[in-house]
Each structure stands twice: as C-alpha cells, then as structure tokens.
Design a protein around this motif. Sequence first.
Motif, PDB file in Angstrom:
ATOM      1  N   ALA A   1       4.964  31.096  -9.137  1.00  0.00           N
ATOM      2  CA  ALA A   1       6.128  30.598  -8.396  1.00  0.00           C
ATOM      3  C   ALA A   1       7.364  31.419  -8.718  1.00  0.00           C
ATOM      4  O   ALA A   1       8.183  31.714  -7.840  1.00  0.00           O
ATOM      5  CB  ALA A   1       6.369  29.130  -8.714  1.00  0.00           C
ATOM      6  N   SER A   2       7.496  31.819  -9.999  1.00  0.00           N
ATOM      7  CA  SER A   2       8.683  32.577 -10.392  1.00  0.00           C
ATOM      8  C   SER A   2       8.652  33.997  -9.830  1.00  0.00           C
ATOM      9  O   SER A   2       9.686  34.643  -9.697  1.00  0.00           O
ATOM     10  CB  SER A   2       8.805  32.622 -11.913  1.00  0.00           C
ATOM     11  N   MET A   3       7.411  34.478  -9.492  1.00  0.00           N
ATOM     12  CA  MET A   3       7.309  35.850  -8.994  1.00  0.00           C
ATOM     13  C   MET A   3       7.555  35.955  -7.496  1.00  0.00           C
ATOM     14  O   MET A   3       7.689  37.052  -6.965  1.00  0.00           O
ATOM     15  CB  MET A   3       5.937  36.430  -9.361  1.00  0.00           C
TER      16      MET A   3
ATOM     17  N   ILE B   1       4.432  17.838  -9.602  1.00  0.00           N
ATOM     18  CA  ILE B   1       3.695  18.997  -9.109  1.00  0.00           C
ATOM     19  C   ILE B   1       2.808  18.578  -7.935  1.00  0.00           C
ATOM     20  O   ILE B   1       2.723  19.279  -6.919  1.00  0.00           O
ATOM     21  CB  ILE B   1       2.852  19.629 -10.239  1.00  0.00           C
ATOM     22  N   ALA B   2       2.168  17.403  -8.062  1.00  0.00           N
ATOM     23  CA  ALA B   2       1.317  16.913  -6.972  1.00  0.00           C
ATOM     24  C   ALA B   2       2.129  16.770  -5.692  1.00  0.00           C
ATOM     25  O   ALA B   2       1.642  17.080  -4.591  1.00  0.00           O
ATOM     26  CB  ALA B   2       0.684  15.584  -7.364  1.00  0.00           C
ATOM     27  N   ALA B   3       3.380  16.322  -5.816  1.00  0.00           N
ATOM     28  CA  ALA B   3       4.224  16.143  -4.629  1.00  0.00           C
ATOM     29  C   ALA B   3       4.601  17.489  -4.013  1.00  0.00           C
ATOM     30  O   ALA B   3       4.942  17.561  -2.829  1.00  0.00           O
ATOM     31  CB  ALA B   3       5.482  15.362  -5.003  1.00  0.00           C
ATOM     32  N   LEU B   4       4.534  18.578  -4.800  1.00  0.00           N
ATOM     33  CA  LEU B   4       4.898  19.907  -4.289  1.00  0.00           C
ATOM     34  C   LEU B   4       3.720  20.615  -3.629  1.00  0.00           C
ATOM     35  O   LEU B   4       3.875  21.709  -3.074  1.00  0.00           O
ATOM     36  CB  LEU B   4       5.437  20.774  -5.431  1.00  0.00           C
ATOM     37  N   VAL B   5       2.532  19.992  -3.704  1.00  0.00           N
ATOM     38  CA  VAL B   5       1.339  20.622  -3.108  1.00  0.00           C
ATOM     39  C   VAL B   5       1.547  20.795  -1.611  1.00  0.00           C
ATOM     40  O   VAL B   5       2.009  19.882  -0.932  1.00  0.00           O
ATOM     41  CB  VAL B   5       0.085  19.768  -3.382  1.00  0.00           C
ATOM     42  N   GLY B   6       1.227  22.002  -1.124  1.00  0.00           N
ATOM     43  CA  GLY B   6       1.331  22.269   0.307  1.00  0.00           C
ATOM     44  C   GLY B   6       2.715  22.694   0.753  1.00  0.00           C
ATOM     45  O   GLY B   6       2.915  23.016   1.918  1.00  0.00           O
ATOM     46  N   GLN B   7       3.675  22.690  -0.183  1.00  0.00           N
ATOM     47  CA  GLN B   7       5.031  23.110   0.193  1.00  0.00           C
ATOM     48  C   GLN B   7       5.241  24.576  -0.163  1.00  0.00           C
ATOM     49  O   GLN B   7       4.589  25.103  -1.062  1.00  0.00           O
ATOM     50  CB  GLN B   7       6.057  22.238  -0.530  1.00  0.00           C
ATOM     51  N   PRO B   8       6.167  25.246   0.539  1.00  0.00           N
ATOM     52  CA  PRO B   8       6.397  26.661   0.247  1.00  0.00           C
ATOM     53  C   PRO B   8       7.042  26.858  -1.123  1.00  0.00           C
ATOM     54  O   PRO B   8       7.534  25.909  -1.728  1.00  0.00           O
ATOM     55  CB  PRO B   8       7.350  27.106   1.353  1.00  0.00           C
ATOM     56  N   VAL B   9       7.030  28.119  -1.574  1.00  0.00           N
ATOM     57  CA  VAL B   9       7.526  28.432  -2.918  1.00  0.00           C
ATOM     58  C   VAL B   9       9.006  28.079  -3.065  1.00  0.00           C
ATOM     59  O   VAL B   9       9.468  27.777  -4.173  1.00  0.00           O
ATOM     60  CB  VAL B   9       7.241  29.917  -3.263  1.00  0.00           C
TER      61      VAL B   9
ATOM     62  N   MET C   1      13.216  30.973 -12.757  1.00  0.00           N
ATOM     63  CA  MET C   1      13.497  30.214 -11.535  1.00  0.00           C
ATOM     64  C   MET C   1      14.803  29.438 -11.657  1.00  0.00           C
ATOM     65  O   MET C   1      15.547  29.298 -10.691  1.00  0.00           O
ATOM     66  CB  MET C   1      12.341  29.245 -11.248  1.00  0.00           C
ATOM     67  N   ALA C   2      15.071  28.912 -12.861  1.00  0.00           N
ATOM     68  CA  ALA C   2      16.238  28.051 -13.041  1.00  0.00           C
ATOM     69  C   ALA C   2      17.538  28.845 -13.124  1.00  0.00           C
ATOM     70  O   ALA C   2      18.566  28.419 -12.615  1.00  0.00           O
ATOM     71  CB  ALA C   2      16.074  27.205 -14.301  1.00  0.00           C
TER      72      ALA C   2
END
Lengths: 140, 135
Positions: free
Chosen positions: A62-64, B53-61, B131-132
Amino acid sequence: MKDIRDAQRVGRTSDGRLVERPLSGHLSVYINFDMVMSVGHRVTGCAMAVGTIVLVWWLVAASMGAGAYDTMSWWLRTWIGYLALFGWTCAMWYHYCVGIRHLVWDTGRMYDLPRVNQSRLWILAGTGLLVILTWLVALV
Amino acid sequence: MSEASDLKIDTRRSFLGRAIGFGSSNTGFSFWWMQRLTSIALLPLTPWLVFNIAALVGQPVTAVHAWVGNPINATLIIATLLCAFHHMHLGIQVVCEDYVHTDISRMILVLFVKAASFLLCIAGIVAVLKMAIGG
C-alpha cells in the motif's frame, strides 16, 4: 520414597502439604479434546506468525502505490490467497479466544472441569462467530 | 495425585539442594510478564486492526492511504505491530526451545526468528510512516 528422581517430583503447597507435581500428558496413554485445543493454541500461534508476513506485505504494498497494491490484491484473490486468508482468520480468532481463557486462568479462575467444559464451548462458538463476522465485513 | 499422607521424602537432600542447577536464571518472569502484557494490549488492538482492514477490502489504495494517513490510526497500527511482533517472537521462541533439542540449531533458529520478527516489524512501521507522513 527412596529415589531422588521421585523426590524431584514432589513439591510443597503454600500451606505446607507435600504433593506430587502433575506429570505432563502422555499422548500414547490418553488424548482428549482439551489437549488438542492446547496444541491448537500453539499451532495457530505459529500459523499467525507466518500470516504476519501477509500483513506487512499489505502495508508495504500500500505504501508503494497502486501498482504494488493491485498486484498484492490479485494474489490474495487467487484461491490460494483466499485459502490462506481464511486459514489465517480462523487461526487468529481461535488463538484470540483461547488466549482470553489463558489470561483468565492466570488469575486462578475457571480451572475446574465443569468451567473448562463451559469455556471450551464459548471458545469454539466465539471463534466461529468472529470468523463469520470478519468475512461479512470483508466481502459484503 | 496422591493424598498428602502417602508422601514422605526419605532422601537426605534439602529443597535448596534439589533446586540448585535446575532453577531459574531470573529472566523468566519478565519473559512471562511481557507475553501477558502484549496479549492484554492486543485484546482491543487485534479486532480494531482486523475489522478495519476487512472494511478496506475491495477499495482502491487511496482509501488505504486515507485511513493510515489519520495520525490516530497510524499510531494504533504501529502499536499493534510492536505488540504483535513482540508477542510473536516470545511465543515462537518457546516453541523452538520445546522442540529443538540441539543447542546450536536451537540458537540459530531462535536468533533467526528474532531477526525476522524485528525486520518485519520495522518494515511494517516504515510503511505506515511513509503513508502517514510521506503521503
């Protein structure tokens, strides 16, 4: 008792009585479901350790950026990916539930057999429920 | 377990004598305690991380970036990683010590597990921070 090896199995309780220390279970003599559950706690712990590689892979991908993330998503959506994730969620929630019982046991509670029979059912039911809940959140 | 009245030790050896050489190296308690502490910390952290994380399944990066970009989420993910990998390497070490009986193989295996846990943990933290903070 005359033999030093026997004497080494003797301990003293806090109120001063001499007791024989319990021996570990001998699998060739008897085996019961609670022993399988105990080994299962170890096995699921080791399985989750392997699973953490996927968690870190998810974070790193994800970070990449989008490319790496989509590649990882593709792998996790193959049948082997689903199998690994399903196994991982089962292992994790089982380890979680048994772990809660271990923490309760550490306080000296629920050690008697009727309570063990009871908590065993809670663990199995809780594991099933959490696995279903996780996959509902993930896929619905 | 026998009744207390059946048991009598006739060998002339003190409890101290029997314990010496079999005893603790005084690091057992902190090992045991850290295993418990991390497990208690993971009680709320694990469901929090897994269901998010389960809630983020199927969502874009970008959705993942937005979620990790929240400083509270980033803090809690890093806390989860630290507790999980500490708990994990302690647990795997016990398993190695129980089943690997050759000193040199056991030592190599335990050190490998510690190194792998340490590196995976750092990799996860770096990814979260990237990311943060890095965006």
